[in-house]
Every structure is written in C-alpha cells, then in structure tokens.
Design an enzyme around this catalytic site. Structure first.
Site, PDB file in Angstrom:
ATOM      1  N   SER A  72     -11.281  -1.699   0.529  1.00  0.00           N
ATOM      2  CA  SER A  72      -9.802  -2.306   0.886  1.00  0.00           C
ATOM      3  C   SER A  72     -10.117  -2.112   2.212  1.00  0.00           C
ATOM      4  O   SER A  72      -8.778  -2.465   2.139  1.00  0.00           O
ATOM      5  CB  SER A  72      -9.344  -0.962   0.853  1.00  0.00           C
ATOM      6  OG  SER A  72      -9.569  -0.083  -0.188  1.00  0.00           O
ATOM      7  N   HIS A 106      -3.699   5.405   4.618  1.00  0.00           N
ATOM      8  CA  HIS A 106      -4.417   3.818   4.322  1.00  0.00           C
ATOM      9  C   HIS A 106      -3.379   2.710   4.209  1.00  0.00           C
ATOM     10  O   HIS A 106      -4.805   1.712   5.126  1.00  0.00           O
ATOM     11  CB  HIS A 106      -4.285   3.722   2.393  1.00  0.00           C
ATOM     12  CG  HIS A 106      -5.816   2.932   2.593  1.00  0.00           C
ATOM     13  ND1 HIS A 106      -5.188   1.261   1.281  1.00  0.00           N
ATOM     14  CD2 HIS A 106      -6.690   2.718   2.201  1.00  0.00           C
ATOM     15  CE1 HIS A 106      -6.393   0.422   1.604  1.00  0.00           C
ATOM     16  NE2 HIS A 106      -7.597   1.705   1.479  1.00  0.00           N
ATOM     17  N   ASP A 165       0.618  -1.686   0.016  1.00  0.00           N
ATOM     18  CA  ASP A 165      -0.079  -0.469   0.287  1.00  0.00           C
ATOM     19  C   ASP A 165       0.973   1.141  -0.205  1.00  0.00           C
ATOM     20  O   ASP A 165       2.169   0.953  -0.474  1.00  0.00           O
ATOM     21  CB  ASP A 165      -0.850   0.037   1.594  1.00  0.00           C
ATOM     22  CG  ASP A 165      -1.837   0.477   1.167  1.00  0.00           C
ATOM     23  OD1 ASP A 165      -2.538   1.798   0.636  1.00  0.00           O
ATOM     24  OD2 ASP A 165      -3.835   0.049   1.008  1.00  0.00           O
TER      25      ASP A 165
END
Lengths: 241, 621
Positions: B375, B200, B159
């Site tokens: 996600s 994230h 990520d």
C-alpha cells in the site's frame, strides 16, 4: 416510563431491525438507511451507465463483441468469449484503442486493502496494530458520516463546515451526535446489542462462498465472547434520553 | 531589449525580421542590385536561390526582429522603378526534432528539504539510515534538481479518505477533483474510529504531495503536485458501482489514480474488476486526461509468497501499473505478492522493524514513521509519475509504462530467498519476477520524459489458440504451443511487444497446486501463475482467465509461444489432478519500432540497448 424502560424499549426495537439505524439521516425509519443507500448507489450507477457509450464494446463483428463483452450481462449467459473469437475470425482490431475483455465473474465481491491488510501500525507512534478487514458487497449497512470541514478556499455555502478543529476528539464528538451503526471492528467498545458485527457476517445463501473463502473469523477479539452489559461511554444516543 | 521583442512578439504573434525579399521587374546583375540596395540604405545579401530577379536585402537600421512591419522601408524599396515587389520576411520558430538542449546538472546539489521527518524518509534519500543500503532510493533529488516537482499534476488517492486539513496537505489538496463515495458528498474527510483505522488515505497522500520546507512531517515525492481524495473504502461493503465511480471520477482533472486495494489477498481468491469498473478503467485509459489516458497505479498486494497477483484482475490488468515493493536493504518485503504483470517496484517497510517504515503524514495533522505494506509503495510510484508528467504533460498512459520499463533500475534489489533471479529478455531488458523491471528512478524518468516522443500506435493481435483438453500429469509438465505470425499482413500486426496475455482455462482437484509458465519465441520464460498453497479450490478452476506478463516487453512476437502447466505440491509431490482446457494468446504492442525517434544519450542505457536491438533486427530482415 423510567429511563431504564425507555432504554430497554429502544434497544429491543433496534434489535429487531438487525442493526442500529443510521440516525443522522433516518432517525425514525431504519429502512430508510438502506433505501437511501440504494438510491445513492443507483443514482451513481445511472449516471455512469448513461455516460457509458457502447463503443467500449467491439463494433460490428459479433465474434469480437463476444470476446470483449464478457463483462456484459446479456452475453454472459451465452458463454461467448475468447474461444468463439479465435475459432473463426482473427480479424484485426481497430488500432490504438483498448477494449473490454475479462474472465466471466459472478457472485459477490470481496476486497481487502488499505490499512486492513498485512501488518501495519497505526497512530503516529505505531503502537496500534491494524486489523484484517474484508470489504464485500454481500451486505449493505452504513457507518456514521465523518465531518466535512471546508477545504482551503471553500465556504459554508458549499455544504462544508468552517468551524472545525482537526483533532480526533472533534471527529469523535461530531460522529457521536449521530445515531449510526457502531463500527465494532474499529471502536474499542460498542454499546450492548449493537449488532454491527452480526451484519458483517454473511447471509445464509452465501454460506458456501463464505466457507470456501474464509478462515473462521477469529482475528478480532472484540467480536468474541459474551457482550458485556455496560453502557458505552460514547457512541449511542439511547443513554442520553 | 530581447525581453521587449519577445513580449511584443507574443502579443502580435508575428515577428518581422530585417530581411526583405526584393523582386525586380527584370534580371539584374550583381552590381545593379548592389547599387539599388546601397541607394536605399540596405545591404545586398545576394540573389535568392540563384535567381537574378529575386534578391535578398537586409536593412542595418532595423532590429533583427520586430513586431510590426516596417512599412516605410518597404515603401522606399517599392518606389524604385525596377522593383516589382518587396516583402519583409517574417520570422518563424523552428525547433530541432528530437533535440533538446542538454540539461546541465546543477553544479551545487540543491539544498535538502528541511522538513523534520525528511531524515526518516529513506525511500526518498537513502543514506543508510536504519541499516538501509545507501543510494537505494527513488532518486527523487535528481528529478527535483532538474526542476520537476509535480506542478499541475493531480493524483487521486482512492482510499478511506484524506485529512485535507492537515497542514502538510491542505495547500496541495485538489478539492474540486475530490469526492466521498462512502457518504456521498464532495468532502472525503476520514471517519473517526478509536484505532485510527481510516488513516491510510492520508498516509498515502502525504507520500505523494506533502509540502516541502514547511516544518511539518516530511516531504512528498512530488511536493508541488496536488492530491485529490476519493473516499470509497470506508463502508462495510464494496460495490461495483462505488469502484467504477471512483475510478472514473473527474478523469480530466485527475491525472493519476493510486489504489492500494484489490481482491482479498488470502491466496485463494481469483477475482477482478466487474462490469462497470472494467468499463471505467477502459474509458479512463481511452479518454481520460483529454485523450492521453489516465494512469492507474496499483499495489500488487500483500498476500505474500502464497499468493500471485495475476489472480488479482486489477493488478494483472494491462491498464494498471502494478507496483511491488522492496525494503530498505534491497530485499523483497516478506508480504510481497509477486506476479509477471508487475511492471516495477518502489519501497516499503521491512515489517519486522517498525522503525524502517515509510514516514509520512497521519490523521489529524500528525505524522507517522510506520506506514507500511505494498500500500505504501503504490503512492510513491504515483508521485514519480507526477514528476514525469510535470516534465512532459503530453505523455500518454502507454508512454508512462514505456518510461517505467526503460528507466527502472535493478539497483541492488534481490530475492531474499534466492528463488527469482534477474533475467535478460530477448531485447536486453532485465526483469525479475518479484520486482518487474526494477525500482523506479525518478531522476532518470523525468530526464527521459522531457525528451520523449510518444510511442507509435498500439495494435491488438489475437495470435492463436489451442482448444483441446489436455490432462496435466502429476509429475512433469504438459506444454501447449502456439505458432504465430503475430497477425502479419493484417491491420493488427504486432511487431514490438508491450503486454502479452495468455487466456487460460483449467481445472484441478487443487487449484493452488497449479503452475503456469509462458515462454516467448525469444526464449523469455514468465511464471504467469505460481503455486498458491492456500488455494484449495477444486470446482471453479480458471475460466478464460487472462494471465498477463510484462517480461517480454520490446520483444518480437513472431514464432512459437509455449504454455507449460504443471503441479507443484510444495514440499512434497502434488496429489492433484486436472485438465488444461485450452488457452489463447493475445499480443499487444506496436508495428513501428517504439523508440526509433528517441535519442539515447547514454550508450549503456536501457533505451540505447533496446533501440540497438530493434535496429539490428530490422537490418537483419
């Protein structure tokens, strides 16, 4: 030369380069940034290709090879694939081993995901909405480097920093000290003439692809309208000179 | 004493019992043997296998098991004129095959984690908070109660970096398996931006491995597992080599790779891994984890109902476990992108109401309750798989997929729009186009994993193809059939299915109006391509694109497979025209029944149902 003239000069130089150079490594030579990146990518690629033995391709049987190696560049042109395989020789595979096989793919790649996709809310309070983002290999600029604090058990000899404070302010200051492309999509303001957003548009020869794949890029209001000639409070070395 | 014996045994490896095999120079009557035994302080336990020269003696003065040979006692016996040899017996360890002691569930429920955000983590324990459905969760407490918390398992978060200095993550961070491909150094700390965009990876990492009971944020699904950071999303471009290097990074130190990215979910892209990345995945599956295969967990995508993740070559791959998401009341999330390659689901936010997001760690040591999207679903699955690997570290990449199929639950998942219903496949496995085989159940998965026997070898069969060009009518549909023996009689025969791929070539004046269905010989119908309203492509179409379905898992592949193609104009009739330029069928699965060696504890379990179906089928042949 007064401060203002230096400023204008630097900005004009930078402007001609297309984007703000990646200062932390290439203070003088903006080409270096891309060169360095390519070098890095190439080096990674070399390691990878060296390691990639040929076994992933199907052994011996040419027809099999044809099917499995669609990702293989040499064979791509020959249009060898599932068809040629099944026409003649449905001979057995080796057991319990997976093989490459995929549809032919070409052209640049566009990827979304992470926080750049869908509706997400950023920051602990969740008040900041995310922005849509598409990543692609069509352009190759670079952002600033984040700090590299030492993980538990690591010391500075291993190339990380031990004097570190895990805050947004610390990272911001750390990155401020670098000269690099301002990330116009995620910084609330960028210095004038920072052409990052221009770089994220696509080069002329990709126009067709862009036109096909993209709705007009209107999601990011920060990229719209005339850029204001305010010196940024942060993010750009020029005003320190 | 047991402890000392055990320790000594470990040290010298061999254990000597108090039993001796005594061979005499001639045949002995029982009384004679008895006399010899008593004379030397032994008990005569009788002749060995009906022999009258070989007798079994035991010495009462010796312990049942000792680490060293009792030379004195052996010599004593040997001195007797009638004794030919005396051999002290060594002890072996034997374990019953396919049998493990039943794990008794803890009588008292384990204390709940005391982390401040735990009450917000409805996906771990749904008590009906935020209007959710009680017990609609990952059932992780059951896995924790069995003692599985992810020990010695590393999940890599591919990520935008991981805040590995976060107090909830720093001690569960695997630094040596981490890397930063965006700035080419070993420290994947996220890059600062004003909007905290690069949070994230940190959020995903917290879902997997946030520490328990440390007073910070919440708790991870596998709170004793480790996370590695692979920073690879944070540059203004993406290259095949960055992807490939990320997915092939430290394949023996990293067990599970979690990815929450893929080709653009704009509903008009058909794309997938390129050359180097494809090689990396194949290599990871074949060789990673010292040959057991890496587990790649993939978010199915946020394209919503207008996209189909079978057009995403990563999610559609057999080698990735593609995970969709449900919200806290069992509906699919409105952004969910569905496809027949989805194997199972986990949880994410309801999106309309930020308070029903996923609570986890955030950048700079903070916490958040608003993590969202598919996600957020993929890392939950990665965490559950980490628990399964703790329960049984020798699970292969295929074992994980089989376990997922067998232990995922329908629970109360449903399609809010009533389009897709739960359907039983040919061997009794329930699936849904949106959710795959259902929501992951960590407790059920670890329990089965602990007793798992690795599935038999996998074979690949090219079952046949149709190469004619067929026009797709504007109304109605066209069907193409392939009759197959599933390579019977050849070395690659498949009798029990895992993945099925239909490799289709087609063109249409409007690609997005195309719909494909694949029907198995047992009658299971998979929608392998759904209408994509935004896809106005008229040029590329599909060129030998491998559409994958998991719905026929466990079925028998012999017979007639049908591909149906039609146009769907959405609200009105489609004005599109086009051609099906051929398709071929590729079957993947085992020749031996996959679950024959497993014991089904619960007769109502999916394992029991499929196993019974396979047994009945074998008998009927």
């Amino acid at each position: 030369m007064g401060l203002r003239e230096v400023l204008v000069l630097v900005i004009s130089i930078v402007g001609t380069m297309g984007y703000i150079p990646h200062g932390s490594i290439g203070e003088k030579d903006p080409i270096l940034t891309e060169a360095l990146l390519r070098e890095v990518v190439e080096r990674m690629g070399k390691d990878f290709n060296d390691a990639a033995s040929t076994y992933l391709e199907f052994p011996s049987s040419d027809r099999h090879l044809a099917m499995m190696a669609r990702a293989n560049k040499e064979l791509e042109h020959e249009q060898l694939d599932y068809d040629s395989l099944i026409e003649g020789n449905p001979s057995p595979s080796l057991r319990d081993q997976e093989y490459l096989q995929h549809s032919s793919l070409w052209g640049h790649q566009y990827v979304t995901g992470g926080a750049g996709e869908g509706e997400q809310r950023l920051q602990p309070s969740g008040i900041v909405p995310n922005r849509q983002m598409i990543k692609t290999d069509a352009v190759l600029p670079a952002y600033c480097n984040p700090p590299n604090p030492c993980p538990v058990g690591y010391t500075e000899e291993q190339g990380c920093i031990s004097e570190f404070e895990n805050t947004a302010a610390f990272s911001r200051e750390y990155q401020l000290a670098q000269r690099c492309m301002c990330d116009g999509e995620h910084m609330f303001s960028c210095p004038p003439d920072s052409s990052s957003d221009l770089d994220l548009r696509f080069a002329d020869h990709h126009k067709n692809l862009v036109a096909k794949k993209y709705k007009p890029d209107i999601e990011n209001p920060y990229l719209m309208g005339e850029r204001l000639p305010i010196a940024a409070k942060k993010g750009f070395d020029v005003h320190v000179y | 004493m047991a402890v000392t014996v055990l320790l000594a045994a470990v040290a010298s490896r061999e254990v000597f019992t108090n039993s001796f095999l005594v061979r005499f120079k001639r045949s002995l009557r029982h009384e004679e043997a008895q006399e010899v035994a008593l004379h030397h302080g032994f008990d005569n336990l009788g002749p060995v296998l009906g022999s009258d020269t070989d007798w079994h003696f035991a010495h009462r003065g010796l312990p049942h098991a000792r680490p060293r040979r009792s030379i004195a006692h052996t010599r004593l016996l040997k001195q007797h004129p009638l004794v030919h040899t005396a051999i002290q017996q060594t002890g072996f360890k034997r374990v019953k095959r396919g049998f493990r002691l039943l794990r008794v569930p803890e009588p008292v429920p384990a204390a709940e984690p005391r982390d401040p955000y735990f009450p917000l983590q409805w996906y771990l324990k749904n008590t009906g908070q935020n209007g959710g459905k009680p017990k609609l969760d990952l059932n992780v407490e059951a896995a924790w109660a069995q003692g599985y918390t992810g020990v010695n398992v590393t999940t890599a978060i591919m990520d935008d970096g991981v805040d590995y200095m976060h107090p909830d993550l720093k001690y569960n961070y695997n630094a040596e398996a981490s890397y930063d491909f965006s700035s080419n150094d070993p420290y994947p700390y996220p890059r600062y931006t004003d909007d905290w965009f690069n949070s994230h990876g940190t959020r995903c990492a917290g879902e997997v491995a946030a520490a328990r009971d440390n007073g910070v944020c919440g708790v991870g699904v596998a709170y004793h597992s480790k996370v590695a950071g692979i920073r690879m999303l944070d540059q203004p471009y993406m290259t095949d080599l960055i992807e490939a290097n990320s997915m092939g990074h430290e394949p023996h130190k990293i067990h599970i790779y979690s990815a929450s990215w893929g080709p653009t979910d704009d509903g008009r892209t058909v794309d997938g891994p390129r050359n180097a990345t494809m090689r990396a995945i194949v290599r990871g599956v074949n060789e990673g984890r010292n040959g057991l295969g890496n587990i790649y967990v993939w978010a199915s995508g946020d394209g919503g109902e207008d996209d189909d993740c079978n057009c995403d070559g990563y999610a559609a791959s057999m080698w990735t476990v593609s995970i969709n998401s449900a919200i806290n009341d069992g509906q699919n999330a409105h952004y969910d992108e569905s496809c027949s390659s989805t194997l199972a689901s986990t949880f994410s936010n309801g999106a309309r109401d930020p308070s029903t997001g996923v609570a986890t760690t955030d950048l700079y040591g903070k916490c958040t309750a608003t993590h969202s999207g598919t996600s957020a679903a993929a890392p939950e699955a990665a965490g559950v798989f980490a628990l399964a690997l703790h329960a049984n570290p020798s699970l292969t990449w295929r074992d994980i997929q089989h376990l997922t199929v067998l232990t995922s639950k329908r629970n109360s998942l449903y399609d809010a729009k009533g389009r897709f219903h739960w359907t039983m496949n040919g061997v009794g496995l329930e699936f849904n186009h949106l959710f795959g085989f259902g929501v992951l159940d960590a407790g059920a998965m670890t329990a089965l994993a602990a007793n798992w026997r690795s599935v038999p070898p996998r074979y690949h069969c090219e079952a046949g193809s149709v190469n004619t060009h067929t026009e797709i009518p504007s109304e109605g549909s066209v069907t193409l059939r392939i009759e197959t023996s599933a390579c019977a009689g050849s070395g690659s025969e498949v009798r029990y299915l895992e993945h099925v791929q239909a490799v289709v070539s087609a063109n249409a004046t409007r690609r997005g109006d195309l719909e494909f269905f694949l029907t198995s010989p047992m009658g299971t119908r998979s929608m392998i391509l759904s209408r994509r309203a935004n896809d106005d492509d008229s040029r590329d179409g599909f060129t030998k694109w491998p559409f994958m379905t998991t719905h026929t898992w466990g079925e028998y592949p012999q017979g007639t497979w049908t591909l149906e193609a039609r146009f769907n104009g959405g609200s009105g009739p489609s004005s599109a025209s086009g051609w099906l330029r051929g398709w071929s069928l590729v079957l993947h699965g085992t020749r031996a029944p996959p679950y024959a060696q497993l014991q089904a504890q619960d007769p109502n379990s999916k394992l029991a149902v499929v196993k019974k179906a396979h047994e009945d089928n074998a008998l009927s042949k």
